[in-house]
Design a protein around this motif. Structure first.
Motif, PDB file in Angstrom:
ATOM      1  N   LYS A   1      -2.594  -6.998   3.740  1.00  0.00           N
ATOM      2  CA  LYS A   1      -2.209  -6.445   2.444  1.00  0.00           C
ATOM      3  C   LYS A   1      -0.880  -5.706   2.525  1.00  0.00           C
ATOM      4  N   GLY A   2      -0.067  -5.881   1.465  1.00  0.00           N
ATOM      5  CA  GLY A   2       1.216  -5.212   1.385  1.00  0.00           C
ATOM      6  C   GLY A   2       1.110  -3.850   0.716  1.00  0.00           C
ATOM      7  N   PRO A   3       2.236  -3.199   0.486  1.00  0.00           N
ATOM      8  CA  PRO A   3       2.223  -1.845  -0.084  1.00  0.00           C
ATOM      9  C   PRO A   3       1.728  -1.771  -1.525  1.00  0.00           C
ATOM     10  N   ILE A   4       1.606  -2.932  -2.208  1.00  0.00           N
ATOM     11  CA  ILE A   4       1.095  -2.913  -3.577  1.00  0.00           C
ATOM     12  C   ILE A   4      -0.356  -2.439  -3.613  1.00  0.00           C
ATOM     13  N   PHE A   5      -1.049  -2.508  -2.459  1.00  0.00           N
ATOM     14  CA  PHE A   5      -2.455  -2.096  -2.404  1.00  0.00           C
ATOM     15  C   PHE A   5      -2.546  -0.584  -2.153  1.00  0.00           C
ATOM     16  N   ALA A   6      -2.094   0.158  -3.134  1.00  0.00           N
ATOM     17  CA  ALA A   6      -2.183   1.617  -3.122  1.00  0.00           C
ATOM     18  C   ALA A   6      -2.492   2.049  -4.553  1.00  0.00           C
ATOM     19  N   ASN A   7      -2.721   3.333  -4.763  1.00  0.00           N
ATOM     20  CA  ASN A   7      -3.018   3.823  -6.112  1.00  0.00           C
ATOM     21  C   ASN A   7      -1.754   4.131  -6.902  1.00  0.00           C
ATOM     22  N   ILE A   8      -0.783   4.754  -6.246  1.00  0.00           N
ATOM     23  CA  ILE A   8       0.491   5.078  -6.893  1.00  0.00           C
ATOM     24  C   ILE A   8       1.602   4.365  -6.139  1.00  0.00           C
ATOM     25  N   ILE A   9       2.336   3.520  -6.847  1.00  0.00           N
ATOM     26  CA  ILE A   9       3.445   2.778  -6.247  1.00  0.00           C
ATOM     27  C   ILE A   9       4.754   3.309  -6.822  1.00  0.00           C
ATOM     28  N   LEU A  10       5.650   3.735  -5.957  1.00  0.00           N
ATOM     29  CA  LEU A  10       6.997   4.080  -6.385  1.00  0.00           C
ATOM     30  C   LEU A  10       7.892   2.874  -6.124  1.00  0.00           C
ATOM     31  N   ALA A  11       8.297   2.199  -7.189  1.00  0.00           N
ATOM     32  CA  ALA A  11       9.218   1.068  -7.090  1.00  0.00           C
ATOM     33  C   ALA A  11      10.631   1.612  -7.279  1.00  0.00           C
TER      34      ALA A  11
END
Length: 334
Positions: A110-120
């Motif tokens: 899994k990549g970093p998208i699998f988190a609750n809060i994503i800072l793009a």
């Protein structure tokens, strides 16, 4: 007053106090920007995503990171660059071997998208192909890779930032993706007093320590409460008229026809009602007021109204259209 209503008010009061504590923790690090912090919290409460735009040095990234530190949620930052690939966000399959049997198999990492809060961070600095990797996650709260769909943990928020002035080497977000953002939040310069406080607080040895004051489960409960907030039929009709008035092919208003190329879609009305409900609960109320609608109208509509070339040449913005429509006597928000 029924027992159910009394219990609901108690729960709302308890959770609202948590929101005030959350704001207090953020203010340990962030000076000023009260309006921006409120809009971020409204985005969270309404269960949507936010796009923050502002020149460098206005603490956009710091604000989001501080918010994540005060909430007991998994946070990941993705720095968007021209060479970023969709697999860098979603994840990828790797070939592994079972040492017991010797068989090889593919395992999804899994990549970093699998988190609750994503800072793009600086989302417009990557290619449209990579930007599009966020679309399914933003709308369906799931990710598909190699034909397999993986659900994302809730609550799930994407908070993206972009710089409005340095456009060389950037890839503007398409309208379809902009529409996925619940609010388009513009971060402005601080006041003189706030800037002096920033200079004083950030150049010394002391640093504010942020504590976690609200949990994931409490955020989910608040999101459920938001949808229970009352809004009158008159305000729903006013929101419908306001959104439809932005469409040049559906209005007789000369001002809109002169400057607007495309108006907002139905998702704008949904966003306006949800965020107005979120603002009401943020202030500890159980009903939406006209002021709530006026408050959220700008960040809801500014990225959903597409201006024509004449408007761009004359520096007429979507905020100008929103202001005009809110002042239009035919749309009753009183």
């Amino acid at each position: 007053m029924t027992n159910d209503l009394i219990e609901t008010e108690k729960n709302v009061a308890l959770l609202t106090s948590k929101l005030q504590a959350l704001k207090k923790e953020i203010k340990k690090v962030i000076v000023g920007q009260d309006e921006i912090i409120d809009q971020l919290l409204i985005t969270f409460l309404a269960g949507g995503h936010g796009l923050l735009e502002g020149v460098p040095g206005l603490a956009k990234t710091l604000m989001i990171r501080t918010l994540s530190e005060a909430i007991d949620l998994h946070f990941r930052r993705i720095q968007f660059t021209p060479d970023l690939m969709p697999s860098d966000i979603i994840g990828t399959e790797v070939l592994e071997e079972d040492h017991a049997t010797g068989k090889r198999f593919f395992k999804f990492n899994k990549g970093p998208i699998f988190a609750n809060i994503i800072l793009a961070d600086e989302i417009n600095r990557t290619s449209p192909k990579t930007q599009a990797a966020l679309l399914e996650a933003m709308q369906e709260f799931e990710v598909t890779y190699a034909g397999v769909t993986y659900p994302l943990d809730k609550p799930f928020f994407i908070l993206a930032t972009q710089n409005p002035i340095e456009q060389a080497g950037t890839f503007p977000l398409p309208e379809a993706q902009l529409d996925r953002f619940l609010l388009y939040i513009k971060v402005s310069y601080p006041t003189l007093e706030e800037e002096l406080n920033i200079l004083s607080q950030t150049t010394g040895s002391k640093k504010g320590s942020v504590e976690k004051v609200i949990t994931a489960q409490e955020i989910i409960m608040l999101q459920k409460f938001v949808r229970e907030i009352h809004i009158s039929q008159e305000l729903i009709e006013a929101v419908g008229k306001l959104v439809r008035a932005t469409r040049p092919n559906e209005t007789q208003d000369a001002y809109v026809k002169e400057w607007v190329r495309w108006g907002a879609g139905p998702r704008a009305g949904q966003a306006m009602i949800l965020t107005a409900k979120a603002r009401a609960i943020l202030q500890g109320r159980l009903a939406v007021s006209p002021e709530d609608i006026k408050h959220v109208a700008y960040p809801v509509l500014r990225h959903r109204i597409l201006m024509n070339f004449k408007a761009e040449a004359e520096n007429v913005s979507s905020d100008s259209v929103c202001k005009y429509l809110l002042q239009n006597s035919q749309i009753k928000l009183t």
